[in-house]
Motif scaffolding. Structure first.
Motif, PDB file in Angstrom:
ATOM      1  N   ARG A 152       0.836  -1.185   0.000  1.00  0.00           N
ATOM      2  CA  ARG A 152       0.000   0.000   0.000  1.00  0.00           C
ATOM      3  C   ARG A 152       0.877   1.243   0.000  1.00  0.00           C
ATOM      4  NH1 ARG A 152      -4.461  -1.873   4.590  1.00  0.00           N
ATOM      5  NH2 ARG A 152      -5.519  -3.445   3.303  1.00  0.00           N
ATOM      6  N   PHE A 153       0.306   2.376  -0.449  1.00  0.00           N
ATOM      7  CA  PHE A 153       1.046   3.628  -0.520  1.00  0.00           C
ATOM      8  C   PHE A 153       0.285   4.705   0.239  1.00  0.00           C
ATOM      9  CE2 PHE A 153       2.448   1.149  -4.087  1.00  0.00           C
ATOM     10  CZ  PHE A 153       3.806   1.398  -4.160  1.00  0.00           C
ATOM     11  N   ASP A 154       1.029   5.468   1.050  1.00  0.00           N
ATOM     12  CA  ASP A 154       0.451   6.569   1.813  1.00  0.00           C
ATOM     13  C   ASP A 154       1.103   7.867   1.342  1.00  0.00           C
ATOM     14  OD1 ASP A 154      -0.648   8.289   3.651  1.00  0.00           O
ATOM     15  OD2 ASP A 154       0.617   7.635   5.317  1.00  0.00           O
ATOM     16  N   GLY A 155       0.415   8.580   0.437  1.00  0.00           N
ATOM     17  CA  GLY A 155       0.967   9.817  -0.083  1.00  0.00           C
ATOM     18  C   GLY A 155       0.380  10.157  -1.440  1.00  0.00           C
ATOM     19  N   ALA A 156       0.877  11.235  -2.008  1.00  0.00           N
ATOM     20  CA  ALA A 156       0.364  11.715  -3.296  1.00  0.00           C
ATOM     21  C   ALA A 156       1.052  11.004  -4.451  1.00  0.00           C
ATOM     22  CB  ALA A 156       0.582  13.220  -3.398  1.00  0.00           C
ATOM     23  N   SER A 172      15.429  -0.615   3.741  1.00  0.00           N
ATOM     24  CA  SER A 172      15.158   0.472   2.804  1.00  0.00           C
ATOM     25  C   SER A 172      14.345  -0.024   1.623  1.00  0.00           C
ATOM     26  CB  SER A 172      16.474   1.078   2.308  1.00  0.00           C
ATOM     27  OG  SER A 172      17.210   1.618   3.387  1.00  0.00           O
ATOM     28  N   ALA A 173      13.344   0.743   1.233  1.00  0.00           N
ATOM     29  CA  ALA A 173      12.455   0.341   0.133  1.00  0.00           C
ATOM     30  C   ALA A 173      12.996   0.861  -1.189  1.00  0.00           C
ATOM     31  CB  ALA A 173      11.049   0.880   0.382  1.00  0.00           C
ATOM     32  N   TYR A 174      13.830   0.052  -1.848  1.00  0.00           N
ATOM     33  CA  TYR A 174      14.382   0.430  -3.145  1.00  0.00           C
ATOM     34  C   TYR A 174      13.429  -0.033  -4.236  1.00  0.00           C
ATOM     35  CZ  TYR A 174      17.494   0.553  -7.185  1.00  0.00           C
ATOM     36  OH  TYR A 174      18.045   0.803  -8.413  1.00  0.00           O
ATOM     37  N   LEU A 175      12.888   0.916  -5.002  1.00  0.00           N
ATOM     38  CA  LEU A 175      11.891   0.587  -6.019  1.00  0.00           C
ATOM     39  C   LEU A 175      12.476   0.525  -7.420  1.00  0.00           C
ATOM     40  CD1 LEU A 175       8.956   2.802  -4.702  1.00  0.00           C
ATOM     41  CD2 LEU A 175       9.490   0.436  -4.169  1.00  0.00           C
ATOM     42  N   GLY A 176      13.777   0.593  -7.534  1.00  0.00           N
ATOM     43  CA  GLY A 176      14.401   0.537  -8.842  1.00  0.00           C
ATOM     44  C   GLY A 176      15.033   1.875  -9.203  1.00  0.00           C
ATOM     45  N   LEU A 179       9.906   3.110   3.203  1.00  0.00           N
ATOM     46  CA  LEU A 179       9.089   2.192   3.997  1.00  0.00           C
ATOM     47  C   LEU A 179       8.487   2.909   5.199  1.00  0.00           C
ATOM     48  CD1 LEU A 179       8.109  -0.699   4.680  1.00  0.00           C
ATOM     49  CD2 LEU A 179      10.251  -0.990   5.951  1.00  0.00           C
ATOM     50  N   GLN A 180       7.194   2.788   5.365  1.00  0.00           N
ATOM     51  CA  GLN A 180       6.513   3.330   6.538  1.00  0.00           C
ATOM     52  C   GLN A 180       6.276   2.258   7.587  1.00  0.00           C
ATOM     53  OE1 GLN A 180       3.150   6.242   6.261  1.00  0.00           O
ATOM     54  NE2 GLN A 180       1.926   4.531   7.049  1.00  0.00           N
ATOM     55  N   SER A 181       5.779   1.093   7.170  1.00  0.00           N
ATOM     56  CA  SER A 181       5.506   0.049   8.154  1.00  0.00           C
ATOM     57  C   SER A 181       5.339  -1.296   7.478  1.00  0.00           C
ATOM     58  CB  SER A 181       4.238   0.368   8.959  1.00  0.00           C
ATOM     59  OG  SER A 181       3.099   0.344   8.120  1.00  0.00           O
ATOM     60  N   ILE A 182       5.587  -2.352   8.264  1.00  0.00           N
ATOM     61  CA  ILE A 182       5.250  -3.724   7.894  1.00  0.00           C
ATOM     62  C   ILE A 182       4.424  -4.276   9.055  1.00  0.00           C
ATOM     63  CG2 ILE A 182       6.090  -6.030   7.342  1.00  0.00           C
ATOM     64  CD1 ILE A 182       8.608  -4.804   6.257  1.00  0.00           C
ATOM     65  N   VAL A 183       3.198  -4.648   8.770  1.00  0.00           N
ATOM     66  CA  VAL A 183       2.270  -5.120   9.789  1.00  0.00           C
ATOM     67  C   VAL A 183       1.918  -6.572   9.511  1.00  0.00           C
ATOM     68  CG1 VAL A 183      -0.004  -4.802  10.829  1.00  0.00           C
ATOM     69  CG2 VAL A 183       1.360  -2.799  10.182  1.00  0.00           C
ATOM     70  N   ALA A 184       2.077  -7.419  10.521  1.00  0.00           N
ATOM     71  CA  ALA A 184       1.753  -8.845  10.414  1.00  0.00           C
ATOM     72  C   ALA A 184       0.587  -9.157  11.326  1.00  0.00           C
ATOM     73  CB  ALA A 184       2.962  -9.699  10.785  1.00  0.00           C
ATOM     74  N   THR A 207       3.438  -0.890   3.879  1.00  0.00           N
ATOM     75  CA  THR A 207       3.013   0.457   3.494  1.00  0.00           C
ATOM     76  C   THR A 207       4.235   1.326   3.228  1.00  0.00           C
ATOM     77  OG1 THR A 207       1.029   0.270   4.867  1.00  0.00           O
ATOM     78  CG2 THR A 207       1.674   2.482   4.173  1.00  0.00           C
ATOM     79  N   LEU A 208       4.244   1.972   2.075  1.00  0.00           N
ATOM     80  CA  LEU A 208       5.283   2.932   1.713  1.00  0.00           C
ATOM     81  C   LEU A 208       4.709   4.337   1.805  1.00  0.00           C
ATOM     82  CD1 LEU A 208       6.840   1.141  -1.401  1.00  0.00           C
ATOM     83  CD2 LEU A 208       7.407   0.856   1.009  1.00  0.00           C
TER      84      LEU A 208
END
Length: 418
Positions: free
Chosen positions: A198-202, A258-262, A272-277, A301-302
């Motif tokens: 999921r993405f949190d932002g514009a 770190s969330a490397y997207l390419g 990365l904002q969070s990983i929820v299990a 969530t990013l």
């Protein structure tokens, strides 16, 4: 490690502040050096045991090398039962006496079989104690599925068997070693966890086909964990953001990074904002996974918000202090893991200014931090808990809320700033 004198007395000095466990072992028998047995070692040892029962043709086995087990203060054989000594600056402790008995380690043997009861040829078997003083022992199984681990100290261990042929199988058992123990291990398919991005932002990017974030941020095995080696992977995410983490064996994993997207703008924007299990936030924290505790789902969530700290480092005369390193690290010791994105360093510029954290993958996560300046820091020493413990009291507390870029100047006096 220090030797005792002829009366059994010892003295350890020069310790930095921190938590310690004291152990004693006879010379030539270091407590934390597991001996991996070769196939010929295992075969010889098993033949020796079987010969006594008349089960195999006679042979001349080499046998495994015996070893006296370690004992921990105040005189226990299990590392998990040891008393922890907390040392503060200037502390001196006496009377830390350890009673030791000449007791050899136990042997753990057994058979690895498939789900239909067939012996599994040459499965790799490891057994690890886990915890802060983890020790791992390993052996290669024989053609008929048998294995042997010898000279094992008392304790509770996770035993894991893995197979290359056929691939995709593992076996798991919890073993409480109080003496010689036998255990049968039944192989099963590797575990997996479904998840969603999921993405949190514009202006979020399309999640379809994204895999790189999980190469670095998800399911990295923590050193000294129970995992036997194969690193899990995540399938490319679908258009709805769904993905699947595969290849999991029981062990301790670190979900974070770190969330490397390419090589694109998204990497410099999103972090990365969070990983929820299953409703629990496990971001950047070690998690023990077994078939019984396997999460049912992950939500990753990013965000495009980022946090950082900048400022100026000066000496007591108000001049730029440039021959130092500024360190920021979490106040919560649970996040003190090697390579953590929550621990960062920076060298001041010629005018003493420094910057920690930036947009995208360089962002510091929100949270409680400590900021300090040190000299003589070696490569990767910022991850050493001994150093961080020294800086914890002397450093400046800092709180970063989502989207905050804080300015904090420092005055450098001595090894840690005040």
């Amino acid at each position: 490690m220090v030797p005792t004198d002829d009366l059994g007395r010892y003295r350890i000095y020069g310790l930095p502040p921190g938590d310690y466990v004291v152990s004693a072992v006879r010379p030539g028998a270091p407590p934390f050096r597991p001996r991996a047995l070769s196939e010929s070692d295992v075969d010889a040892a098993l033949r020796a045991a079987a010969n006594a029962a008349g089960d195999l043709p006679a042979s001349t086995p080499a046998g495994p090398i015996g070893r006296t087990i370690a004992y921990f203060y105040p005189g226990v054989a299990r590392a998990s039962d040891a008393s922890v000594l907390t040392m503060s600056p200037g502390d001196e402790r006496s009377g830390i006496d350890i009673r030791v008995d000449r007791v050899s380690g136990a042997r753990v043997d057994g058979t690895v079989v498939t789900a239909d009861g067939q012996p599994l040829r040459q499965a790799a078997v490891i057994m690890t104690s886990g915890g802060a003083f983890s020790t791992t022992y390993g052996a290669q199984g024989l053609a008929d599925g048998r294995f042997l681990l010898s000279d094992i100290p008392p304790g509770t261990y996770a035993l894991i068997a893995t197979s290359q042929r056929p691939a995709g199988l593992f076996g798991f058992a919890s073993v409480d070693v109080t003496g010689d123990t036998s255990v049968n291990v039944v192989m099963r398919a590797l575990m997996s966890i479904p998840g969603v991005m999921r993405f949190d932002g514009a202006s979020p990017p399309s999640p379809a086909g994204l895999t790189a974030p999980f190469t670095s941020l998800s399911t990295q095995t923590v050193p000294n964990g129970a995992g036997p080696g194969a690193r899990p992977i995540a399938t490319p995410s679908m258009s709805d953001g769904s993905f699947l983490v595969t290849g999991l064996t029981p062990g301790r994993y670190l979900f974070g990074g770190s969330a490397y997207l390419g090589p694109n703008a998204a990497t410099t924007t999103w972090t990365l904002q969070s990983i929820v299990a299953d409703g629990r936030d496990i971001t950047d924290l070690p998690v023990d996974i077994t078939p019984e505790t396997l999460p049912k789902a992950l939500v990753v969530t990013l965000t495009d918000k980022w946090q950082g700290v900048s400022g100026k480092l000066q000496n007591g005369e108000g001049q730029p202090a440039i021959d130092y390193t500024v360190v920021i690290f979490p106040a919560d010791k649970n996040y003190w893991t090697f390579g953590s994105r929550r621990i960062a360093t920076a060298r001041p510029a010629s005018d003493g200014t420094f910057t920690l954290g930036n947009s995208g993958i360089a962002s510091l996560p929100p949270g409680q931090y400590v900021l300090a300046a040190v000299t003589d820091i070696s490569k990767d020493e910022q991850y050493d808990p001994a150093l961080l413990n020294q800086l914890l009291a002397a450093g400046t507390p800092i709180t970063l809320v989502p989207g905050e870029r804080k300015v904090q100047n420092l005055v450098k006096i001595g090894r840690a700033h005040v």
